[in-house]
Motif scaffolding. Structure first.
Motif, PDB file in Angstrom:
ATOM      1  N   VAL A  52      22.600 -68.850   1.864  1.00 31.46           N
ATOM      2  CA  VAL A  52      23.089 -69.212   3.198  1.00 31.46           C
ATOM      3  C   VAL A  52      24.609 -69.266   3.202  1.00 31.46           C
ATOM      4  O   VAL A  52      25.262 -68.756   4.123  1.00 31.46           O
ATOM      5  N   LEU A  53      25.189 -69.861   2.178  1.00 32.04           N
ATOM      6  CA  LEU A  53      26.647 -69.937   2.089  1.00 32.04           C
ATOM      7  C   LEU A  53      27.266 -68.548   1.991  1.00 32.04           C
ATOM      8  O   LEU A  53      28.279 -68.252   2.642  1.00 32.04           O
ATOM      9  N   ALA A  54      26.661 -67.663   1.215  1.00 34.97           N
ATOM     10  CA  ALA A  54      27.175 -66.303   1.077  1.00 34.97           C
ATOM     11  C   ALA A  54      27.090 -65.549   2.401  1.00 34.97           C
ATOM     12  O   ALA A  54      28.011 -64.802   2.754  1.00 34.97           O
ATOM     13  N   GLU A  55      25.998 -65.733   3.135  1.00 35.63           N
ATOM     14  CA  GLU A  55      25.869 -65.076   4.441  1.00 35.63           C
ATOM     15  C   GLU A  55      26.949 -65.571   5.408  1.00 35.63           C
ATOM     16  O   GLU A  55      27.551 -64.781   6.137  1.00 35.63           O
ATOM     17  N   LEU A  56      27.174 -66.871   5.404  1.00 35.41           N
ATOM     18  CA  LEU A  56      28.164 -67.446   6.317  1.00 35.41           C
ATOM     19  C   LEU A  56      29.578 -66.967   5.982  1.00 35.41           C
ATOM     20  O   LEU A  56      30.321 -66.520   6.860  1.00 35.41           O
ATOM     21  N   ILE A  57      29.933 -67.033   4.725  1.00 33.97           N
ATOM     22  CA  ILE A  57      31.269 -66.597   4.314  1.00 33.97           C
ATOM     23  C   ILE A  57      31.423 -65.093   4.505  1.00 33.97           C
ATOM     24  O   ILE A  57      32.460 -64.614   4.973  1.00 33.97           O
ATOM     25  N   GLY A  58      30.393 -64.338   4.163  1.00 31.19           N
ATOM     26  CA  GLY A  58      30.456 -62.887   4.324  1.00 31.19           C
ATOM     27  C   GLY A  58      30.628 -62.472   5.766  1.00 31.19           C
ATOM     28  O   GLY A  58      31.397 -61.546   6.075  1.00 31.19           O
ATOM     29  N   GLY A  59      29.914 -63.128   6.674  1.00 37.32           N
ATOM     30  CA  GLY A  59      30.055 -62.804   8.091  1.00 37.32           C
ATOM     31  C   GLY A  59      31.442 -63.106   8.610  1.00 37.32           C
ATOM     32  O   GLY A  59      32.036 -62.308   9.344  1.00 37.32           O
ATOM     33  N   ALA A  91      26.463 -62.640  13.646  1.00 37.67           N
ATOM     34  CA  ALA A  91      25.638 -61.947  12.648  1.00 37.67           C
ATOM     35  C   ALA A  91      25.271 -62.874  11.490  1.00 37.67           C
ATOM     36  O   ALA A  91      24.139 -62.849  10.995  1.00 37.67           O
ATOM     37  N   ALA A  92      26.222 -63.700  11.069  1.00 34.70           N
ATOM     38  CA  ALA A  92      25.946 -64.625   9.965  1.00 34.70           C
ATOM     39  C   ALA A  92      24.870 -65.633  10.348  1.00 34.70           C
ATOM     40  O   ALA A  92      23.930 -65.874   9.588  1.00 34.70           O
ATOM     41  N   PHE A  93      24.983 -66.215  11.539  1.00 34.09           N
ATOM     42  CA  PHE A  93      23.983 -67.188  11.956  1.00 34.09           C
ATOM     43  C   PHE A  93      22.624 -66.534  12.188  1.00 34.09           C
ATOM     44  O   PHE A  93      21.590 -67.130  11.918  1.00 34.09           O
ATOM     45  N   ARG A  94      22.620 -65.298  12.678  1.00 38.70           N
ATOM     46  CA  ARG A  94      21.355 -64.590  12.847  1.00 38.70           C
ATOM     47  C   ARG A  94      20.676 -64.388  11.492  1.00 38.70           C
ATOM     48  O   ARG A  94      19.472 -64.596  11.350  1.00 38.70           O
ATOM     49  N   ARG A  98      17.155 -66.062  10.141  1.00 36.63           N
ATOM     50  CA  ARG A  98      16.096 -65.209   9.589  1.00 36.63           C
ATOM     51  C   ARG A  98      15.698 -65.649   8.187  1.00 36.63           C
ATOM     52  O   ARG A  98      14.524 -65.628   7.832  1.00 36.63           O
ATOM     53  N   LEU A  99      16.680 -66.043   7.381  1.00 29.06           N
ATOM     54  CA  LEU A  99      16.388 -66.490   6.020  1.00 29.06           C
ATOM     55  C   LEU A  99      15.565 -67.759   5.992  1.00 29.06           C
ATOM     56  O   LEU A  99      14.649 -67.911   5.175  1.00 29.06           O
ATOM     57  N   THR A 100      15.900 -68.687   6.855  1.00 29.70           N
ATOM     58  CA  THR A 100      15.284 -70.007   6.768  1.00 29.70           C
ATOM     59  C   THR A 100      13.987 -70.123   7.548  1.00 29.70           C
ATOM     60  O   THR A 100      13.255 -71.097   7.339  1.00 29.70           O
ATOM     61  N   THR A 101      13.664 -69.174   8.414  1.00 26.63           N
ATOM     62  CA  THR A 101      12.434 -69.293   9.180  1.00 26.63           C
ATOM     63  C   THR A 101      11.315 -68.399   8.682  1.00 26.63           C
ATOM     64  O   THR A 101      10.199 -68.500   9.165  1.00 26.63           O
ATOM     65  N   THR A 102      11.570 -67.528   7.724  1.00 25.68           N
ATOM     66  CA  THR A 102      10.490 -66.691   7.202  1.00 25.68           C
ATOM     67  C   THR A 102       9.595 -67.518   6.298  1.00 25.68           C
ATOM     68  O   THR A 102      10.061 -68.380   5.544  1.00 25.68           O
ATOM     69  N   LYS A 103       8.306 -67.266   6.412  1.00 30.01           N
ATOM     70  CA  LYS A 103       7.361 -68.005   5.577  1.00 30.01           C
ATOM     71  C   LYS A 103       7.306 -67.367   4.192  1.00 30.01           C
ATOM     72  O   LYS A 103       7.334 -66.148   4.051  1.00 30.01           O
ATOM     73  N   ARG A 104       7.199 -68.232   3.224  1.00 25.33           N
ATOM     74  CA  ARG A 104       7.045 -67.748   1.859  1.00 25.33           C
ATOM     75  C   ARG A 104       5.605 -67.294   1.644  1.00 25.33           C
ATOM     76  O   ARG A 104       4.702 -67.765   2.320  1.00 25.33           O
ATOM     77  N   PRO A 105       5.360 -66.404   0.689  1.00 23.19           N
ATOM     78  CA  PRO A 105       3.998 -65.891   0.484  1.00 23.19           C
ATOM     79  C   PRO A 105       2.994 -66.973   0.060  1.00 23.19           C
ATOM     80  O   PRO A 105       1.804 -66.814   0.275  1.00 23.19           O
ATOM     81  N   ASP A 106       3.458 -68.072  -0.533  1.00 22.03           N
ATOM     82  CA  ASP A 106       2.522 -69.094  -0.988  1.00 22.03           C
ATOM     83  C   ASP A 106       2.118 -70.058   0.129  1.00 22.03           C
ATOM     84  O   ASP A 106       1.335 -70.965  -0.080  1.00 22.03           O
ATOM     85  N   GLN A 107       2.619 -69.866   1.348  1.00 26.91           N
ATOM     86  CA  GLN A 107       2.266 -70.764   2.463  1.00 26.91           C
ATOM     87  C   GLN A 107       1.197 -70.147   3.315  1.00 26.91           C
ATOM     88  O   GLN A 107       1.028 -69.023   3.480  1.00 26.91           O
TER      89      GLN A 107
END
Length: 107
Positions: A52-59, A91-94, A98-107
């Motif tokens: 998340v930090l890398a996405e924010l800084i990169g954007g 773009a960073a927040f989008r 997307r990163l934080t709302t995707t379900k993991r395969p074990d859920q």
């Protein structure tokens, strides 16, 4: 005098307590296996936080850099810098959402 001070019981550890602790640990392990629960690794949260930090800084940096270069190229300072900085933030927040709302395969 020794009876007044708190401390360990001089009789030692009871074998029944250690046996009970072992049986509880085995039962908890069997229950976890039965439920199919996997233990979360200790670094899962920090890995997501770093991403998340890398996405924010990169954007932010990417948008600012592109805007600055275009401003120098077209001599429109500071308008393109502000526009692309805003687009980089969006773009960073989008990506973070997307990163934080995707379900993991074990859920």
């Amino acid at each position: 005098m020794a009876a007044d001070t708190p401390g360990q019981d001089p009789a030692g550890e009871d074998a029944r307590i250690s046996s009970l602790e072992e049986r509880i640990a085995r039962a908890e392990h069997v229950e976890k296996v039965r439920q199919g629960a996997t233990e979360q690794q200790a670094d899962d949260g920090s890995r997501l936080g770093n991403r998340v930090l890398a996405e924010l800084i990169g954007g932010l940096v990417g948008g600012a850099l592109i805007g600055w270069v275009l401003d120098k190229l077209f001599d429109t300072s500071p308008w393109l810098l502000l526009v692309f900085l805003g687009l980089g933030i969006v773009a960073a927040f989008r990506n973070i959402i997307r990163l934080t709302t995707t379900k993991r395969p074990d859920q």
